[in-house]
Structure formats: structure tokens, C-alpha cells
Design a protein around this motif. Structure first.
Motif, PDB file in Angstrom:
ATOM      1  N   VAL A  98     -36.982 -39.310 -84.296  1.00  0.00           N
ATOM      2  CA  VAL A  98     -37.705 -40.279 -85.121  1.00  0.00           C
ATOM      3  C   VAL A  98     -37.775 -39.767 -86.545  1.00  0.00           C
ATOM      4  N   THR A  99     -37.967 -40.689 -87.473  1.00  0.00           N
ATOM      5  CA  THR A  99     -38.122 -40.328 -88.881  1.00  0.00           C
ATOM      6  C   THR A  99     -39.418 -40.939 -89.391  1.00  0.00           C
ATOM      7  N   ALA A 100     -40.349 -40.090 -89.783  1.00  0.00           N
ATOM      8  CA  ALA A 100     -41.649 -40.547 -90.250  1.00  0.00           C
ATOM      9  C   ALA A 100     -41.545 -41.065 -91.685  1.00  0.00           C
ATOM     10  N   TRP A 135     -46.807 -47.600 -88.626  1.00  0.00           N
ATOM     11  CA  TRP A 135     -45.904 -46.640 -87.992  1.00  0.00           C
ATOM     12  C   TRP A 135     -46.707 -45.513 -87.361  1.00  0.00           C
ATOM     13  N   LEU A 136     -47.684 -44.986 -88.095  1.00  0.00           N
ATOM     14  CA  LEU A 136     -48.546 -43.913 -87.617  1.00  0.00           C
ATOM     15  C   LEU A 136     -49.269 -44.337 -86.333  1.00  0.00           C
ATOM     16  N   PHE A 150     -54.520 -35.436 -82.515  1.00  0.00           N
ATOM     17  CA  PHE A 150     -53.118 -35.050 -82.671  1.00  0.00           C
ATOM     18  C   PHE A 150     -52.988 -33.767 -83.485  1.00  0.00           C
ATOM     19  N   GLN A 151     -53.699 -33.691 -84.580  1.00  0.00           N
ATOM     20  CA  GLN A 151     -53.624 -32.503 -85.428  1.00  0.00           C
ATOM     21  C   GLN A 151     -54.077 -31.261 -84.665  1.00  0.00           C
ATOM     22  N   LEU A 201     -45.441 -35.259 -86.234  1.00  0.00           N
ATOM     23  CA  LEU A 201     -45.233 -36.552 -85.580  1.00  0.00           C
ATOM     24  C   LEU A 201     -43.760 -36.757 -85.226  1.00  0.00           C
ATOM     25  N   GLU A 202     -42.877 -36.150 -86.002  1.00  0.00           N
ATOM     26  CA  GLU A 202     -41.449 -36.224 -85.694  1.00  0.00           C
ATOM     27  C   GLU A 202     -41.079 -35.324 -84.515  1.00  0.00           C
TER      28      GLU A 202
END
Length: 242
Positions: A27-29, A45-46, A75-76, A95-96
Motif C-alpha cells: 500500500v502507499t499512504a 484513507w486513514l 495503532f501508534q 500504516l504501509e
């Protein structure tokens, strides 16, 4: 401590396939710096990416609000990033190529809940797969004594405000707001005496409850359908205040 049991694993099949496919596919953020209150396609997207990875950022509406923020924090923390509301390079990179949560009980049942007090997250596994990851706030560890009206008379309650570590199982629950002697709990699911998973209007980064495991309201809304009765709950770790 400041909740009808669902069959554990209900509708888990499609979710497992979705998570696995998303984690492995390149994937590309967007890489656009986002701050709380931001709007637009980068936020959408996020939100979609977080949902695909097992977090619950709320509706993919392109609005970066409090519900999405709680999912970002979770997530972090899983990815070793200091929780912040700003989405910048490190978070986009993670995220990627995201990490999976650390397994706390390697020989645990395929369907179980793990509470990591150190990172202040809860991970729900269904049939051996990550089904849900959420930010939580556990017991503050600050002893308390509070006077309140309970069962028709004024009473004083004292405690240690701890969320004990150990191995437990989900027991009874209540739907909607449930009044306890220490406050209101939303959709509580009890697993250790009077200690429960429950929704709360305030779920800060630091432990802040009387002992229960607070979680965002949108997570508490869906958890009863995913977490049945008698499911193992493993609580590990200890929060270190800065």
C-alpha cells in the motif's frame, strides 16, 4: 469503575480474510500531515486502512475526530510510536508496513481477549486471528475513598483503583448504561468480579479508572456481539508513568 452475550467468532470469517489481505498487500499512504479536525480524502484513507487492520476508527467519513483519534492511538502504541494526534511520517510509514500486536499468551485459546496494561490496549482474538484492537484506560492505581448513595442509603467505598493482572473469563454483562456504585458503565462485560470492559465518555492515554478497562464508546457498542460469555481474558503488564 470509572456490558446479551454474542457468539464469539460471529461473522469473523470475512473479517479475517480482509485483515490478512490488507496486511500483506503493498500500500502507499497519502503522507499528508494530518492534525485533529482535518477533513478530506487522506483522512478517509486513514480510516479505511485502520479498519482493515482491525482497529475501529468509526465511519470512513473523511473527518478526523475523537473516534478516529482513539484508533490512531491504539495503532501508534502497537507500532512503537508515542501516541499523538498528529499523523506524520512515522505513522504513515507504519500504516504501509504495520506491526501486529505482541501476543501476551502464546498458548492461549484461539478465541480470547488480551489486555496489555503497559501499552494500554486490548486485543480480541477470534479463531486465532486478530479481530479487534483498541485503546483502553485501566485502573489509575491511585487509592480512593468515595461517598455515594447506593441501594437507597449513603455509603462509603474505598479501593486501590488497580486492574489486577491474571487469567480470567467473561461472566455477566448489561446492555446500555449500567449504574455501579462508582459510576456509569456503558455495555459492561465483567470478567473479574466487579471489573469489566465498558464504554466511557473519557478514555485518556493514562490509566484513569477505578479498576475497570475503559474503551471508546464505538468499541463498546460492537464488543458484546464479538465477545461471548466464558471467553478467556488475560491481563498482563504494568503502566509506567513518564
Amino acid at each position: 469503575m470509572s456490558g446479551t452475550p454474542g457468539a464469539a467468532g460471529a461473522k469473523a470469517g470475512p473479517a479475517k480474510a480482509s485483515v490478512t489481505a490488507t496486511v500483506t498487500a503493498p500500500v502507499t499512504a497519502p503522507r499528508k500531515t494530518l492534525k485533529l479536525g482535518a477533513k478530506g480524502t487522506s483522512v478517509t484513507w486513514l480510516q479505511r486502512r485502520l479498519a482493515a487492520l482491525g482497529y475501529l476508527p468509526g465511519k470512513a467519513d473523511g473527518r478526523y475526530g475523537g473516534t478516529t483519534l482513539a484508533a490512531v492511538w491504539a495503532f501508534q502504541k502497537v507500532n512503537g510510536i508515542t501516541p499523538t494526534s498528529t499523523i506524520a511520517r512515522r505513522t504513515w510509514e507504519a500504516l504501509e508496513q504495520p506491526k501486529t500486536p505482541k501476543v501476551l499468551v502464546g498458548n492461549g485459546k484461539p478465541t480470547r481477549a488480551e489486555v496489555n496494561l503497559t501499552k494500554q490496549i486490548m486485543v480480541l482474538y477470534v479463531d486465532g486471528q486478530v479481530r479487534l484492537i483498541t485503546h483502553v484506560s485501566s485502573g489509575s492505581g491511585v487509592p480512593y475513598c468515595e461517598t455515594t448513595t447506593w441501594q437507597g442509603k449513603e455509603q462509603r467505598f474505598c479501593g486501590s483503583a488497580r486492574t489486577p493482572t491474571g487469567d480470567f473469563r467473561t461472566t455477566w454483562r448489561a446492555s446500555g448504561w449500567h449504574k455501579s456504585y462508582l459510576g456509569q458503565l456503558y455495555n459492561p462485560i465483567f470478567f473479574n468480579g466487579g471489573i469489566a470492559f465498558h464504554g466511557a465518555l473519557s478514555v485518556p492515554l493514562s490509566p484513569a479508572s477505578h479498576g475497570c478497562v475503559r474503551m471508546p464508546m464505538n468499541v463498546a457498542e460492537v464488543l458484546p456481539r464479538l465477545l461471548g460469555k466464558g471467553v478467556p481474558v488475560h491481563v498482563r503488564g504494568a503502566f509506567r508513568r513518564a
